[in-house]
Scaffold this motif. Structure first.
Motif, PDB file in Angstrom:
ATOM      1  N   SER A 100      18.499  44.366  37.782  1.00  0.00           N
ATOM      2  CA  SER A 100      17.079  44.633  37.559  1.00  0.00           C
ATOM      3  C   SER A 100      16.468  43.531  36.698  1.00  0.00           C
ATOM      4  CB  SER A 100      16.881  46.010  36.921  1.00  0.00           C
ATOM      5  OG  SER A 100      17.205  45.980  35.545  1.00  0.00           O
ATOM      6  N   GLU A 150      -3.667  51.762  34.538  1.00  0.00           N
ATOM      7  CA  GLU A 150      -3.149  52.484  35.705  1.00  0.00           C
ATOM      8  C   GLU A 150      -2.568  53.834  35.291  1.00  0.00           C
ATOM      9  OE1 GLU A 150      -2.926  51.604  39.351  1.00  0.00           O
ATOM     10  OE2 GLU A 150      -4.726  50.922  38.347  1.00  0.00           O
ATOM     11  N   MET A 210      -0.750  55.591  40.132  1.00  0.00           N
ATOM     12  CA  MET A 210      -0.350  54.426  39.345  1.00  0.00           C
ATOM     13  C   MET A 210       0.430  53.447  40.227  1.00  0.00           C
ATOM     14  SD  MET A 210       1.522  54.311  35.680  1.00  0.00           S
ATOM     15  CE  MET A 210       3.212  54.605  36.139  1.00  0.00           C
ATOM     16  N   GLN A 211      -0.024  52.205  40.271  1.00  0.00           N
ATOM     17  CA  GLN A 211       0.656  51.219  41.112  1.00  0.00           C
ATOM     18  C   GLN A 211       1.260  50.113  40.251  1.00  0.00           C
ATOM     19  OE1 GLN A 211      -2.589  50.341  43.938  1.00  0.00           O
ATOM     20  NE2 GLN A 211      -1.376  51.420  45.441  1.00  0.00           N
ATOM     21  N   ILE A 212       2.595  50.150  40.085  1.00  0.00           N
ATOM     22  CA  ILE A 212       3.293  49.127  39.317  1.00  0.00           C
ATOM     23  C   ILE A 212       4.308  48.477  40.257  1.00  0.00           C
ATOM     24  CG2 ILE A 212       4.955  48.767  37.445  1.00  0.00           C
ATOM     25  CD1 ILE A 212       3.540  50.816  35.829  1.00  0.00           C
ATOM     26  N   ALA A 213       4.434  47.159  40.189  1.00  0.00           N
ATOM     27  CA  ALA A 213       5.367  46.452  41.065  1.00  0.00           C
ATOM     28  C   ALA A 213       6.768  47.038  40.894  1.00  0.00           C
ATOM     29  CB  ALA A 213       5.360  44.966  40.739  1.00  0.00           C
ATOM     30  N   GLU A 214       7.460  47.239  42.031  1.00  0.00           N
ATOM     31  CA  GLU A 214       8.737  47.947  42.004  1.00  0.00           C
ATOM     32  C   GLU A 214       9.799  47.291  41.120  1.00  0.00           C
ATOM     33  OE1 GLU A 214      10.619  48.571  45.741  1.00  0.00           O
ATOM     34  OE2 GLU A 214      11.520  50.467  45.111  1.00  0.00           O
ATOM     35  N   PRO A 215      10.004  45.967  41.204  1.00  0.00           N
ATOM     36  CA  PRO A 215      11.042  45.367  40.337  1.00  0.00           C
ATOM     37  C   PRO A 215      10.796  45.671  38.862  1.00  0.00           C
ATOM     38  CG  PRO A 215      10.303  43.791  41.975  1.00  0.00           C
ATOM     39  CD  PRO A 215       9.370  44.961  42.067  1.00  0.00           C
ATOM     40  N   LEU A 216       9.523  45.765  38.477  1.00  0.00           N
ATOM     41  CA  LEU A 216       9.204  46.069  37.083  1.00  0.00           C
ATOM     42  C   LEU A 216       9.570  47.518  36.759  1.00  0.00           C
ATOM     43  CD1 LEU A 216       7.944  45.120  34.421  1.00  0.00           C
ATOM     44  CD2 LEU A 216       5.727  45.868  35.281  1.00  0.00           C
ATOM     45  N   ILE A 231      11.724  49.393  38.237  1.00  0.00           N
ATOM     46  CA  ILE A 231      13.188  49.556  38.260  1.00  0.00           C
ATOM     47  C   ILE A 231      13.780  49.078  36.932  1.00  0.00           C
ATOM     48  CG2 ILE A 231      15.336  48.702  39.307  1.00  0.00           C
ATOM     49  CD1 ILE A 231      13.891  48.669  42.000  1.00  0.00           C
ATOM     50  N   ALA A 232      13.331  47.921  36.462  1.00  0.00           N
ATOM     51  CA  ALA A 232      13.869  47.386  35.203  1.00  0.00           C
ATOM     52  C   ALA A 232      13.535  48.313  34.038  1.00  0.00           C
ATOM     53  CB  ALA A 232      13.318  45.980  34.950  1.00  0.00           C
ATOM     54  N   GLU A 273      15.925  51.214  34.177  1.00  0.00           N
ATOM     55  CA  GLU A 273      17.292  50.894  33.744  1.00  0.00           C
ATOM     56  C   GLU A 273      17.357  50.685  32.230  1.00  0.00           C
ATOM     57  OE1 GLU A 273      19.906  51.194  35.516  1.00  0.00           O
ATOM     58  OE2 GLU A 273      18.858  51.501  37.414  1.00  0.00           O
ATOM     59  N   GLN A 298       9.408  49.024  28.732  1.00  0.00           N
ATOM     60  CA  GLN A 298       8.334  48.233  29.350  1.00  0.00           C
ATOM     61  C   GLN A 298       8.100  46.928  28.585  1.00  0.00           C
ATOM     62  OE1 GLN A 298       4.648  50.392  30.173  1.00  0.00           O
ATOM     63  NE2 GLN A 298       3.497  48.597  29.544  1.00  0.00           N
ATOM     64  N   ARG A 299       8.147  47.029  27.243  1.00  0.00           N
ATOM     65  CA  ARG A 299       7.961  45.837  26.425  1.00  0.00           C
ATOM     66  C   ARG A 299       9.071  44.818  26.677  1.00  0.00           C
ATOM     67  NH1 ARG A 299       8.539  45.254  20.602  1.00  0.00           N
ATOM     68  NH2 ARG A 299       9.409  47.349  20.649  1.00  0.00           N
ATOM     69  N   ALA A 326      10.991  44.598  29.404  1.00  0.00           N
ATOM     70  CA  ALA A 326      10.908  44.069  30.770  1.00  0.00           C
ATOM     71  C   ALA A 326       9.812  43.004  30.850  1.00  0.00           C
ATOM     72  CB  ALA A 326      10.647  45.201  31.755  1.00  0.00           C
ATOM     73  N   LEU A 327       8.643  43.267  30.251  1.00  0.00           N
ATOM     74  CA  LEU A 327       7.553  42.294  30.328  1.00  0.00           C
ATOM     75  C   LEU A 327       7.884  41.033  29.531  1.00  0.00           C
ATOM     76  CD1 LEU A 327       4.397  44.576  30.239  1.00  0.00           C
ATOM     77  CD2 LEU A 327       5.226  43.190  32.133  1.00  0.00           C
ATOM     78  N   VAL A 350       9.929  39.065  31.894  1.00  0.00           N
ATOM     79  CA  VAL A 350       9.071  38.496  32.940  1.00  0.00           C
ATOM     80  C   VAL A 350       8.383  37.233  32.425  1.00  0.00           C
ATOM     81  CG1 VAL A 350       6.930  38.852  34.222  1.00  0.00           C
ATOM     82  CG2 VAL A 350       8.636  40.658  34.161  1.00  0.00           C
TER      83      VAL A 350
END
Lengths: 198, 198
Positions: free
Chosen positions: A46, A95, B1-7, B9-10, B13, B26-27, B29-30, B33
């Protein structure tokens, strides 16, 4: 001190994440060691996926798996209402609120003369270009209510007004669950000024 | 709510890790990114490394890259002093203190009749077997000073005594930087009982 190298490497890497110190990093690494191999693989994949599968939407600069993000592509969204935000985090936050069905434009920052962030560093050129191809009825400025956010809001409002569309900003006031007693005076002042009819 | 799937998923996990909620996930993962691809790769590889490169030392059950861990293999360590601990974390904690130059035995838990942990679930058989091949002069019991740790300490002391080696336990008392006023009475009691000559 003798610690197995793969463990110390993982602790080192984890502690580079924001808000993760050495102690937390060690706890996370040992959790992974003790957990099933599947979990480590899913987590690692991931993480890789974040860099390989995601890019920025060519239109709105939100995260996307394809050229256009799912919001820009969706025909269930209102493409005449554009919400301008500072960062990808803000798209996720809005969102989650489930109140907005328009589209976004991610600036990638706010104007900050002190840090040397000028209009050229933000996706402002790209924003103005969207007015050529898209037909907006309302532009919502949803930047953070701090000095830099305010400056950017005023700058963009001035820039957008000539296009003859309605320009709004998100309301500032007492947050839900907040307490008047503990709210700063500037916020209370704004909340009074921006009072609405019942 | 529409969030990109790879995000998403991460985020999913990451939030399975202990102490990491959805917001922190979320913090993290971003952050990944926005960071360079190298960092994501190093982090992912270090996670995979935790499962593929590490196993348990055949002698002491500490984490190791080979059959025997670096401590068991080292000839700079005192192989006549054995420190018995509950968990791998405890080895790291003791190694960090830089006061112990003996070898370890990781039990992999403590006796807990309530949770159904019996001597057979711990590396006690393996511990007794070490007395056949190794020549210990002192066994230090370094289990946590809670009910289960105490029970296990007493159980092991009884089991080891017949081998005719010195059996000790780590001191319990006021921690360095601690405050008598805020220390519980049991700890103060133990600290008084175990007072030492100056």
């Amino acid at each position: 001190m003798q610690i197995a190298e793969p463990l110390s490497i993982a602790i080192e890497e984890f502690s580079k994440l924001p808000g993760i110190g050495k102690k937390t990093a060690q706890r996370l690494a040992l959790f992974i060691v003790k957990n099933e191999t599947n979990f480590a693989e899913r987590l690692a994949n991931s993480i890789i996926g974040l860099k390989t599968k995601l890019k920025l939407c060519e239109r709105c600069f939100n995260l996307s798996e394809e050229q256009l993000c799912s919001i820009c592509k969706s025909n269930k969204r209102d493409h005449t209402t554009l919400c301008i935000v500072e960062d990808i985090n803000d798209v996720i936050a809005i969102e989650k609120a489930n109140e907005f069905d328009g589209v976004y434009h991610v600036l990638g920052g706010v104007l900050s003369p002190l840090s040397g962030v000028t209009p050229d560093d933000l996706k402002i050129k790209e924003l103005l270009k969207r007015f050529e191809n898209e037909n907006f009825k309302e532009i919502i400025l949803a930047l953070n209510p701090d000095t830099e956010g305010e400056t950017t809001t005023l700058y963009l409002a001035k820039l957008i007004k000539p296009f003859g569309v309605k320009v709004t900003r998100i309301a500032r006031g007492i947050p839900i669950g907040g307490d008047l007693e503990f709210t700063d005076e500037v916020t209370i002042g704004k909340a009074l000024l921006n009072r609405i009819d019942l």
